[in-house]
Enzyme design. Structure first.
Site, PDB file in Angstrom:
ATOM      1  CE  LYS A  91      -3.789   2.951   5.424  1.00 32.76           C
ATOM      2  NZ  LYS A  91      -3.613   3.858   6.570  1.00 32.76           N
ATOM      3  CD  GLN A 109      -5.197   6.479   8.465  1.00 34.22           C
ATOM      4  OE1 GLN A 109      -4.927   5.335   8.121  1.00 34.22           O
ATOM      5  NE2 GLN A 109      -4.903   7.528   7.737  1.00 34.22           N
ATOM      6  CG  ASP A 135       3.157   3.578   9.748  1.00 34.38           C
ATOM      7  OD1 ASP A 135       2.692   3.309   8.645  1.00 34.38           O
ATOM      8  OD2 ASP A 135       2.540   4.200  10.623  1.00 34.38           O
TER       9      ASP A 135
END
Length: 369
Positions: free
Chosen positions: A129, A173, A196
């Site tokens: 990422k 995460q 998200d």
């Protein structure tokens, strides 16, 4: 002690590759997911498939874009939906927009990632990422906390990022250590920065006709984007989603329904899973069971999106394992009209959608069109 890494991409130059007008993704109203891996679970009803897993290889033939050519193996008839290629196109478009935004108003989008512990897979995902952010000019903030951190430690960093105007997206995460309440921690992220897309309000709006979520979960959004950019029609088609997780299955079904498909969800309590799946024009497999979906599950000519990414032992591999999807690739590629490989299909799209959501959040925060 927590460590924090900040990558400043504001000085990087980006070439203007594609105009925004050609990119419906960046012009959309929705805002979508953390790159979450599918946990390999074997539901009770799927135990009978374990015996045949060794018959299936996940090693796909060399990738080609779905619009380019047929799979190179003589026995394979499906076109390969190349997630790497499509994700690269999207990153190029994002890079152009990030550069345009910086030149126009002096703002660079920022994504903050919090990781707890040192799981190898999570560390790898976070590193990917960070590299993706750097590649498009998005600022990357990273906090690494030890395994024995408390929920309060994590929430404190989330709160700080919530109040930081240079951060437009926050990602925690997963999975978190077992002593932490995942739901409580995720709920601490402000909905305006929930790239998200898992805030209950986002999912609720996704489920309601006429409502627009601020963000759509990244992996399901990436699946739909693969279909769009591969010129695969969804409207009026029969679609089956295998798996009903909050991360992929349920939002994927909602997105397909919003695209006017007729949607069925197959799960561990579905008695006729194979029969239902064989009726589908579009199949999204997201159950986390290696090679579960066999060739005889698929209607000839169907399109198959394989979300699964499962490590299986492989003595021939230098790592001792290889990655396979939820679909038995070698069988299904002979039946389907198009299929995503594993790896190289949905995975790259998840990160691309995370970057897209971060850009959307920054634009929204600064009323930038």
């Amino acid at each position: 002690m927590a460590s924090m890494i900040f990558t400043d991409c504001s000085s990087s130059t980006t070439s203007r590759l594609l105009p925004l007008a050609r990119n419906p993704l960046l012009r959309g109203k929705d805002g979508v997911v953390l790159f979450r891996r599918l946990v390999t679970l074997t539901p009770p009803n799927f135990t009978s498939y374990r015996r045949t897993l060794t018959l299936c290889s996940s090693s796909p033939s060399p990738l080609t874009h779905v619009t380019a050519s047929l799979a190179t193996e003589a026995s394979a008839t499906a076109k390969i939906i190349d997630g790497k290629s499509i994700a690269k196109q999207i990153r190029d478009e994002i890079s152009v927009e990030v550069s345009r935004m910086k030149d126009a108003i002096g703002v660079v989008p920022g994504l903050a990632v919090i990781i707890v512990g040192d799981r190898k897979d999570s560390v790898t995902y976070v590193r990917n990422k960070r590299k993706a952010c750097e590649s498009v000019g998005i600022n990357s903030f990273e906090v690494r906390l030890p395994e024995d951190s408390t929920e309060q430690d994590v929430v404190k960093f989330i709160s700080d990022f919530n109040d930081d105007s240079s951060v437009h997206g926050i990602l925690v995460q997963l999975p978190l250590p077992s002593h932490m309440n995942e739901e409580k921690i995720l709920d601490a992220v402000r909905i305006e920065k929930d790239v998200d897309g898992f805030n209950p309000l986002n999912i609720g709006c996704l489920a309601m006709r006429g409502r627009e979520p601020m963000f759509v979960p990244c992996t399901p959004k990436g699946c739909i984007e693969l279909l769009h950019r591969s010129d695969i029609s969804i409207k009026g088609k029969k679609a089956v989603v295998i798996g009903r997780s909050n991360i992929v299955g349920m939002p994927a079904a909602l997105l397909l329904q919003n695209e006017n498909a007729t949607v069925s969800i197959v799960h561990s309590r579905t008695p006729n899973a194979e029969e239902l799946t064989r009726q589908a024009d579009i199949v999204i497999a997201a159950v986390g069971v290696p090679n579960m979906v066999k060739g005889n599950w698929i209607k000839p000519g169907a399109v198959v999106i394989d979300v699964g990414i499962n490590p299986v032992e492989d003595a021939k591999s230098s790592r001792g394992y290889r990655l396979v999807g939820d679909v038995c690739y070698e069988e299904v590629v002979k039946v389907a009209s198009a299929i995503t490989p594993v790896p190289g299909g949905v995975g790259p799209m998840t990160i691309a959608m995370l970057l897209t959501n971060t850009l959307i959040s920054a634009k929204r925060a600064h009323n930038f069109e």
